[in-house]
Design a protein around this motif. Structure first.
Motif, PDB file in Angstrom:
ATOM      1  N   VAL A 528     -17.711  88.382  61.260  1.00  0.00           N
ATOM      2  CA  VAL A 528     -16.516  88.246  62.100  1.00  0.00           C
ATOM      3  C   VAL A 528     -15.248  88.395  61.261  1.00  0.00           C
ATOM      4  N   ILE A 529     -15.195  87.720  60.111  1.00  0.00           N
ATOM      5  CA  ILE A 529     -13.979  87.786  59.298  1.00  0.00           C
ATOM      6  C   ILE A 529     -13.777  89.182  58.723  1.00  0.00           C
ATOM      7  N   ALA A 530     -14.869  89.899  58.431  1.00  0.00           N
ATOM      8  CA  ALA A 530     -14.735  91.272  57.937  1.00  0.00           C
ATOM      9  C   ALA A 530     -14.148  92.175  59.018  1.00  0.00           C
ATOM     10  N   TYR A 531     -14.565  91.961  60.257  1.00  0.00           N
ATOM     11  CA  TYR A 531     -14.034  92.744  61.372  1.00  0.00           C
ATOM     12  C   TYR A 531     -12.540  92.489  61.541  1.00  0.00           C
ATOM     13  N   ALA A 532     -12.143  91.231  61.548  1.00  0.00           N
ATOM     14  CA  ALA A 532     -10.727  90.900  61.709  1.00  0.00           C
ATOM     15  C   ALA A 532      -9.898  91.360  60.519  1.00  0.00           C
ATOM     16  N   SER A 533     -10.476  91.321  59.327  1.00  0.00           N
ATOM     17  CA  SER A 533      -9.730  91.670  58.113  1.00  0.00           C
ATOM     18  C   SER A 533      -9.341  93.134  58.054  1.00  0.00           C
ATOM     19  N   GLN A 699      -7.076 100.273  63.997  1.00  0.00           N
ATOM     20  CA  GLN A 699      -7.581  99.599  62.797  1.00  0.00           C
ATOM     21  C   GLN A 699      -8.983  99.040  63.012  1.00  0.00           C
ATOM     22  N   LEU A 700      -9.351  98.771  64.275  1.00  0.00           N
ATOM     23  CA  LEU A 700     -10.654  98.178  64.576  1.00  0.00           C
ATOM     24  C   LEU A 700     -11.692  99.194  65.020  1.00  0.00           C
ATOM     25  N   VAL A 701     -11.267 100.406  65.279  1.00  0.00           N
ATOM     26  CA  VAL A 701     -12.192 101.395  65.838  1.00  0.00           C
ATOM     27  C   VAL A 701     -13.369 101.633  64.910  1.00  0.00           C
ATOM     28  N   GLN A 702     -13.106 101.809  63.614  1.00  0.00           N
ATOM     29  CA  GLN A 702     -14.183 102.084  62.672  1.00  0.00           C
ATOM     30  C   GLN A 702     -15.066 100.866  62.443  1.00  0.00           C
TER      31      GLN A 702
END
Length: 704
Positions: A528-533, A699-702
């Motif tokens: 989760v934190i990697a996704y948000a980061s 920024q979140l697409v990938q």
């Protein structure tokens, strides 16, 4: 295990005896009057509350077996047995417990001897042979785990009980982390009272808990001093304060006040209005402090006529130039406006007494006081240095363009002045539509008139969202004390959000503060934190991402709601004018909440503020009872519907995040919107489900 359970039972019995001893005190024969009796009774009542035995809260959570008796000079090593003697085994818990003869049965976690529980390691055992952690279920001791710090054959490993305690599902408000404090957190908690500490920490690093535990530690180490000077916890909103309000009482600290910045400064006027972002940005700028200072000093009017004081048959004349010198000297000293107002009549009276002495009289202090109270002197003081009401001063600045223009010249541009002026000036202070930023200005003006009392220690949480003027307001409350400043630059979501801690600490008046950074995450799963980061390069370039220690495969689910999805009638209606696609999205959210409720722990549904009414109606139609932020969850009611604007600082075991694009679009600009989204993405401590019909931010697409 039997011996440990017996010690737990004996410790609980000893705690009950301690409480009964306090309850049995009779104050009738030891107090001189009813005032003393009331004070003593209050202290006794507080002590009784502090000694309460909470059934589901472990009385002790760890044990240290020392090689030598920590209270004596080192001699021969104590023999290592499966159950060591009480002379070398110390039980560590939330409060001190002693037996009938005063011998400790549980050592307070804040005591110096307890520090080894958090800091000891194989490289630095601190004379500890064995560290034991206890596991509890419903308040009953069910397991323990040993770590032999002096056995080279035993490999380093992560404590299973420690990991289970960190990951334990939660229902209800925030709980303490006293059993799981990490070494880097413990160093901050035990830092000295005299120093201000600023903690930069990303989501899940425990910065809020560290700040609260530091208060508890300081109250233990400096109880008498802080009892005199006071402590204060400042949070961003009432929901956040309700979430954290049980942490300190669980640690036995019942007297710490918790407020928002608005409550801190909102004593003089009622806040009924709201500023446009542009106006709030200017009002929150530190330049406004100088505008207020100029406006206040401009209330001083230099005299043009002499002062004549009549005493008996004599008349004493003070020329205008001498009165001007007296007033000018007070201005040059730059003392508080109110203090100068109080000093002026005495200064004038002194000038009269000099003339009396030159005439051969021998006046004393009583004569000077009488002269200071003379009607002519009072009239002169009122004309030269009038009493100023801080709210009226700010009201005039925001109502009178000419008055503001004079005192903002060279500080605010013409456009900035126009931005802060009321379009339709109110007729009076009482009818003014005061905003939160206005209340801060009034607080600043009040401090310019009369010094704000300082507390011994202040904890400021979610500090990244404060304006410079708000920092100044907090700084006044700890001008002679210290502070713990907690925040995350990546989570700043106000137009005036802090750009850097050096600047923030300068406005706070704590330029010499130590800045600590917590980078290890213990709550938010790594996935989760990697996704948000992925948002960090856009919202906080250069800020290191949190390195989560939690492995939790499958904790992240990002789902696109197909346009062709058909919504049930109830949810389609709840979607309002969202059309069929809007109804489909709402139906998907309801389904995700139903799915999450099959898990153990609390559930948070986070959505853009504008979408909350539709979602609330859909949840109700589906028979899903839900709460608002700050309401206490129970086993029967575990779902909370959270507007994105109130998500900061809150945590839920499972989060359903509705429509990221709507959260971003709900903010004045994209960067602030992405920061708000970063906050919302990092509220989950077990699992996150992201639902979207609109395209995700690039920024979140990938990462999806």
């Amino acid at each position: 295990m039997g011996r440990e359970r017996a010690h737990l039972a004996a410790s609980r019995a000893a705690l009950r005896a301690m409480r009964e001893d306090v309850q049995s005190l009779d104050i009738r024969d030891v107090t001189a009057n009813w005032v003393n009796a009331e004070v003593l009774q209050h202290q006794i009542d507080a002590r009784i509350k502090a000694l309460a035995d909470l059934a589901h809260t472990p009385l002790f959570f760890g044990r240290l077996d020392y090689r030598h008796d920590p209270g004596a000079e080192p001699s021969q090593p104590a023999e290592r047995a499966e159950e060591p003697s009480s002379a070398t085994a110390l039980y560590i818990g939330r409060r001190h417990v002693h037996d009938a003869v005063g011998d400790p049965m549980v050592i307070d976690w804040r005591a110096p001897v307890s520090q080894a529980f958090y800091q000891a390691s194989k490289k630095k055992p601190m004379d500890v042979v064995l560290r034991r952690r206890f596991g509890y279920t419903g308040g009953e001791l069910t397991a323990y785990e040993d770590e032999n710090l002096m056995d080279p054959a035993e490999a380093d490993r992560t404590s299973r009980l420690l990991q289970e305690e960190i990951e334990r599902p939660r229902v209800g408000p925030m709980r303490d982390i006293v059993a799981t404090i990490q070494p880097e957190q413990d160093e901050i908690v035990r830092s000295e009272l005299a120093g201000t500490v600023c903690v930069q920490g990303g989501p899940g690093t425990g910065k809020t808990a560290v700040g609260l535990h530091r208060v508890a530690y300081l109250l233990y180490a400096h109880r008498e001093r802080l009892a005199r000077t006071g402590t204060l916890v400042i949070g961003p909103n009432a929901s956040f304060l309700r979430y954290i309000e049980q942490v300190l009482p669980a640690l036995g600290e019942l007297e710490v006040q918790q407020v928002t910045v608005g409550e801190l400064v909102g004593r003089l006027v009622a806040v009924r209005g709201a500023d446009e972002p542009a106006a709030a940005l200017v009002k929150g700028d530190a330049r406004m402090a100088q505008v207020l200072r100029r406006a206040l000093r401009a209330q001083v009017t230099m005299p043009t006529e002499p002062l004549v004081v009549v005493r008996g048959s004599r008349r004493w004349r003070i020329p205008a130039y001498e009165l001007e010198e007296i007033a000018g000297e007070l201005l040059a000293r730059d003392i508080r406006y109110g203090a100068a107002h109080e000093a002026l009549p005495q200064r004038i009276a002194h000038a009269v007494l000099v003339r009396m002495e030159q005439a051969g009289e021998a006046p004393d202090d009583r004569v000077q006081d009488a002269v200071a109270r003379n009607p002519a002197v009072k009239a002169a003081v009122k004309a030269i240095w009038p009493v100023v009401d801080p709210a009226k001063l700010v009201w005039r600045l925001l109502s009178d363009a000419d008055f503001l223009g004079v005192h903002a010249e060279g500080l605010l541009t013409a456009q900035e002045q126009k931005t802060v002026l009321w379009a339709k000036p109110p007729r009076s202070v009482k009818s003014a539509p005061w905003s939160a930023a206005d209340a801060v200005l009034i607080d600043e003006a009040e401090d310019l008139i009369s010094r704000t009392p300082s507390l011994g220690h202040v904890v400021l949480d979610e500090a990244q969202d404060l304006s410079p003027m708000q920092y100044r307001a907090v700084g006044r409350r700890c001008s002679t004390g210290s502070a713990t400043v907690l925040g995350d630059l990546a989570q700043g979501t106000t137009p005036w959000a802090t750009r850097g801690w050096d600047e923030a600490l300068r406005h706070l008046g704590k330029q010499d503060a130590v800045v600590e950074e917590l980078t290890a995450g213990f709550r938010v799963p790594r996935e989760v934190i990697a996704y948000a980061s992925a948002l960090l390069p856009a919202i906080a370039p250069g800020l290191a991402p949190v390195a989560s220690v939690r492995e939790s495969p499958g904790s992240l689910s990002v789902r696109h709601v197909p346009d062709a999805a058909v919504a049930p009638a109830a949810t389609a209606t709840a979607a309002g004018d969202g059309g069929e696609d809007g109804g489909a999205a709402v139906a998907a959210v309801v389904a995700a909440c139903t799915e999450s409720l099959r898990q153990e722990g609390s559930i948070g549904l986070i959505a853009a503020d504008a979408r909350v009414p539709a979602l609330a109606a859909a949840l109700t139609a589906a028979g899903l009872t839900h709460l608002s932020p700050g309401e206490e969850t129970t086993e029967a009611t575990r779902l909370t519907l959270v507007p994105a604007s109130l998500a900061k600082g809150l945590e839920y075991d499972y989060v359903v995040l509705d429509e990221p694009a709507a959260i971003v679009d709900g903010e004045p600009d994209e960067r602030t919107g992405l920061r708000r989204l970063y906050v919302c993405l990092t509220r989950a401590v077990s699992g996150l489900t992201v639902l979207h019909a609109a395209p995700l931010p690039e920024q979140l697409v990938q990462q999806a």
